[in-house]
Design a protein around this motif. Sequence first.
Motif, PDB file in Angstrom:
ATOM      1  N   ILE A  25       0.876  -1.113   0.270  1.00 40.96           N
ATOM      2  CA  ILE A  25      -0.060  -0.018  -0.014  1.00 40.96           C
ATOM      3  C   ILE A  25       0.948   1.276   0.163  1.00 40.96           C
ATOM      4  N   GLU A  26       2.122   1.276   0.806  1.00 41.52           N
ATOM      5  CA  GLU A  26       2.803   2.320   0.725  1.00 41.52           C
ATOM      6  C   GLU A  26       3.499   2.602  -0.454  1.00 41.52           C
ATOM      7  N   VAL A  27       3.922   1.530  -1.353  1.00 41.90           N
ATOM      8  CA  VAL A  27       4.366   1.409  -2.656  1.00 41.90           C
ATOM      9  C   VAL A  27       3.249   2.375  -3.719  1.00 41.90           C
ATOM     10  N   LEU A  28       1.971   1.701  -3.718  1.00 42.73           N
ATOM     11  CA  LEU A  28       1.072   2.091  -4.329  1.00 42.73           C
ATOM     12  C   LEU A  28       0.905   3.755  -4.272  1.00 42.73           C
ATOM     13  N   LEU A  29       0.657   4.140  -2.962  1.00 46.04           N
ATOM     14  CA  LEU A  29       0.443   5.339  -2.573  1.00 46.04           C
ATOM     15  C   LEU A  29       1.774   6.498  -3.076  1.00 46.04           C
ATOM     16  N   THR A  30       2.632   5.888  -2.855  1.00 47.32           N
ATOM     17  CA  THR A  30       4.025   6.648  -3.054  1.00 47.32           C
ATOM     18  C   THR A  30       4.005   6.849  -4.768  1.00 47.32           C
ATOM     19  N   VAL A  31       3.637   5.907  -5.760  1.00 43.31           N
ATOM     20  CA  VAL A  31       3.488   5.883  -7.087  1.00 43.31           C
ATOM     21  C   VAL A  31       2.479   6.873  -7.404  1.00 43.31           C
ATOM     22  N   LEU A  32       1.462   6.899  -6.822  1.00 42.96           N
ATOM     23  CA  LEU A  32       0.408   7.881  -7.064  1.00 42.96           C
ATOM     24  C   LEU A  32       0.884   9.475  -6.929  1.00 42.96           C
ATOM     25  N   GLU A  48       4.475  -2.095 -10.551  1.00 43.20           N
ATOM     26  CA  GLU A  48       5.030  -1.458  -9.680  1.00 43.20           C
ATOM     27  C   GLU A  48       4.956  -1.892  -8.055  1.00 43.20           C
ATOM     28  N   ILE A  49       3.859  -2.689  -7.994  1.00 47.05           N
ATOM     29  CA  ILE A  49       3.624  -3.208  -6.625  1.00 47.05           C
ATOM     30  C   ILE A  49       4.198  -4.504  -6.700  1.00 47.05           C
ATOM     31  N   TRP A  50       3.773  -5.351  -7.474  1.00 45.59           N
ATOM     32  CA  TRP A  50       4.178  -6.814  -7.738  1.00 45.59           C
ATOM     33  C   TRP A  50       5.176  -7.383  -8.742  1.00 45.59           C
ATOM     34  N   LEU A  62      -5.513  -4.999  -6.046  1.00 46.51           N
ATOM     35  CA  LEU A  62      -5.509  -3.450  -6.236  1.00 46.51           C
ATOM     36  C   LEU A  62      -6.655  -2.588  -5.918  1.00 46.51           C
ATOM     37  N   HIS A  63      -7.747  -3.214  -6.047  1.00 43.98           N
ATOM     38  CA  HIS A  63      -8.942  -2.480  -5.696  1.00 43.98           C
ATOM     39  C   HIS A  63      -9.071  -2.217  -4.142  1.00 43.98           C
ATOM     40  N   VAL A  64      -8.641  -3.316  -3.493  1.00 41.28           N
ATOM     41  CA  VAL A  64      -8.774  -3.340  -1.937  1.00 41.28           C
ATOM     42  C   VAL A  64      -7.888  -2.422  -1.536  1.00 41.28           C
ATOM     43  N   TYR A  65      -6.539  -2.180  -2.265  1.00 44.34           N
ATOM     44  CA  TYR A  65      -5.368  -1.501  -1.954  1.00 44.34           C
ATOM     45  C   TYR A  65      -5.733   0.244  -2.007  1.00 44.34           C
ATOM     46  N   ILE A  66      -6.300   0.220  -3.292  1.00 44.89           N
ATOM     47  CA  ILE A  66      -6.887   1.818  -3.383  1.00 44.89           C
ATOM     48  C   ILE A  66      -7.776   2.102  -2.480  1.00 44.89           C
ATOM     49  N   ARG A 135      14.827  13.029   3.909  1.00 49.14           N
ATOM     50  CA  ARG A 135      14.967  12.371   5.251  1.00 49.14           C
ATOM     51  C   ARG A 135      15.436  10.957   5.199  1.00 49.14           C
ATOM     52  N   GLY A 136      16.013  10.672   3.886  1.00 47.58           N
ATOM     53  CA  GLY A 136      16.627   9.269   3.750  1.00 47.58           C
ATOM     54  C   GLY A 136      16.097   8.740   2.674  1.00 47.58           C
ATOM     55  N   PRO A 137      16.543   7.427   2.583  1.00 49.44           N
ATOM     56  CA  PRO A 137      16.099   6.736   1.102  1.00 49.44           C
ATOM     57  C   PRO A 137      14.584   6.336   0.925  1.00 49.44           C
ATOM     58  N   LEU A 138      14.223   6.540  -0.086  1.00 47.48           N
ATOM     59  CA  LEU A 138      12.628   6.203  -0.318  1.00 47.48           C
ATOM     60  C   LEU A 138      12.477   4.382  -0.379  1.00 47.48           C
ATOM     61  N   LEU A 139      11.687   4.098   0.452  1.00 48.99           N
ATOM     62  CA  LEU A 139      11.245   2.697   0.482  1.00 48.99           C
ATOM     63  C   LEU A 139      12.482   1.823   0.586  1.00 48.99           C
ATOM     64  N   ASP A 140      13.337   2.223   1.520  1.00 50.90           N
ATOM     65  CA  ASP A 140      14.591   1.503   1.794  1.00 50.90           C
ATOM     66  C   ASP A 140      15.287   1.047   0.386  1.00 50.90           C
ATOM     67  N   ASP A 141      15.222   1.939  -0.602  1.00 54.08           N
ATOM     68  CA  ASP A 141      15.669   1.797  -1.964  1.00 54.08           C
ATOM     69  C   ASP A 141      15.307   0.445  -2.605  1.00 54.08           C
ATOM     70  N   VAL A 142      14.195  -0.283  -2.313  1.00 57.26           N
ATOM     71  CA  VAL A 142      13.723  -1.445  -3.005  1.00 57.26           C
ATOM     72  C   VAL A 142      12.723  -1.240  -3.588  1.00 57.26           C
ATOM     73  N   CYS A 143      12.385  -1.252  -5.043  1.00 54.01           N
ATOM     74  CA  CYS A 143      11.480  -0.936  -5.755  1.00 54.01           C
ATOM     75  C   CYS A 143      11.291  -2.075  -6.859  1.00 54.01           C
ATOM     76  N   CYS A 144       9.935  -2.424  -7.248  1.00 56.14           N
ATOM     77  CA  CYS A 144       9.938  -3.197  -8.298  1.00 56.14           C
ATOM     78  C   CYS A 144       9.723  -2.721  -9.813  1.00 56.14           C
ATOM     79  N   GLY A 145       8.999  -1.530  -9.760  1.00 52.74           N
ATOM     80  CA  GLY A 145       8.708  -1.042 -11.066  1.00 52.74           C
ATOM     81  C   GLY A 145       9.527   0.091 -11.681  1.00 52.74           C
ATOM     82  N   PRO A 146       9.502   0.478 -12.716  1.00 56.58           N
ATOM     83  CA  PRO A 146      10.311   1.587 -13.595  1.00 56.58           C
ATOM     84  C   PRO A 146      10.010   2.959 -13.062  1.00 56.58           C
ATOM     85  N   ILE A 147       8.775   3.317 -12.490  1.00 53.65           N
ATOM     86  CA  ILE A 147       8.363   4.451 -12.129  1.00 53.65           C
ATOM     87  C   ILE A 147       9.189   4.992 -10.794  1.00 53.65           C
TER      88      ILE A 147
END
Length: 258
Positions: A25-32, A48-50, A62-66, A135-147
């Motif tokens: 959910i944190e990843v999803l909101l960050t992408v948005l 981005e999420i999976w 995805l609907h649940v996370y939104i 304030r420091g690295p975004l999402l601990d520098d671990v991301c799945c997608g190109p965005i």
Amino acid sequence: MRYEIMGPLRVVDGEEKSSIRARKIEVLLTVLLVRSDQVIPVDHLITEIWGEEPPRRVIAGLHVYISQIRKFLNRPDRDENPVLTRPPGYVLRLGSDELDIRHFERLVNDGRHHSRAHRYGQAAHSFESALALWRGPLLDDVCCGPILEGFQTWLYEARLECVEMLMDARLMLGRHRELVSDLYQLATEHPLREALHRQLMLALYRSGRRADALHVYQSARKTLNEELGLEPCRDLQALQQAILTSDDRLELPIPLPA
């Protein structure tokens, strides 16, 4: 309300600071937020999420996370939730809300403007204010997608560029002696950033340490040769020659009003 993504995601509403513990959910909101005011297609959000191996019921997930994000951002004084469904996906409308990365960009642009006008004190203040948002690295520098990967790369480069411009402004203010230790650390952490070696050489030279300045050049040249098979850039070579000849143009210019 203010969104902060120059570090772990945080939402600030008055005195209250909220964060999301659920990673996806944190990843999803960050992408948005990274693409705020732009419609992001569903398939892009899924990546981005999976990543490349989403679960079987991915659309339902995805609907649940939104839905959970909308609940998280819902405020009784708002007529409309900031997260909207817009085919072929979703969009987060900022409206009157603030986003720290946009504030960062405004401050950096202000600093550039002040530097071009030779208002180095004001330029330094703008750059310092921009860097204070980090304030420091975004999402601990671990991301799945190109965005998010692209945003991380952009933010890393933008922050370093801001640091370099701050160092230039402080050098123009005659603060070379106090900059030496910071520039040594920066040049060591980022050995391929030739601008940092140039600034360190200039700070050392103006501090009466010409031999140390020349040693920095030789060290940078060796690193560039070994890592990339390159010679130092023209600016760095020209600075070395100027130091060897004690060129008067290396002296601090007559101070201008801050």
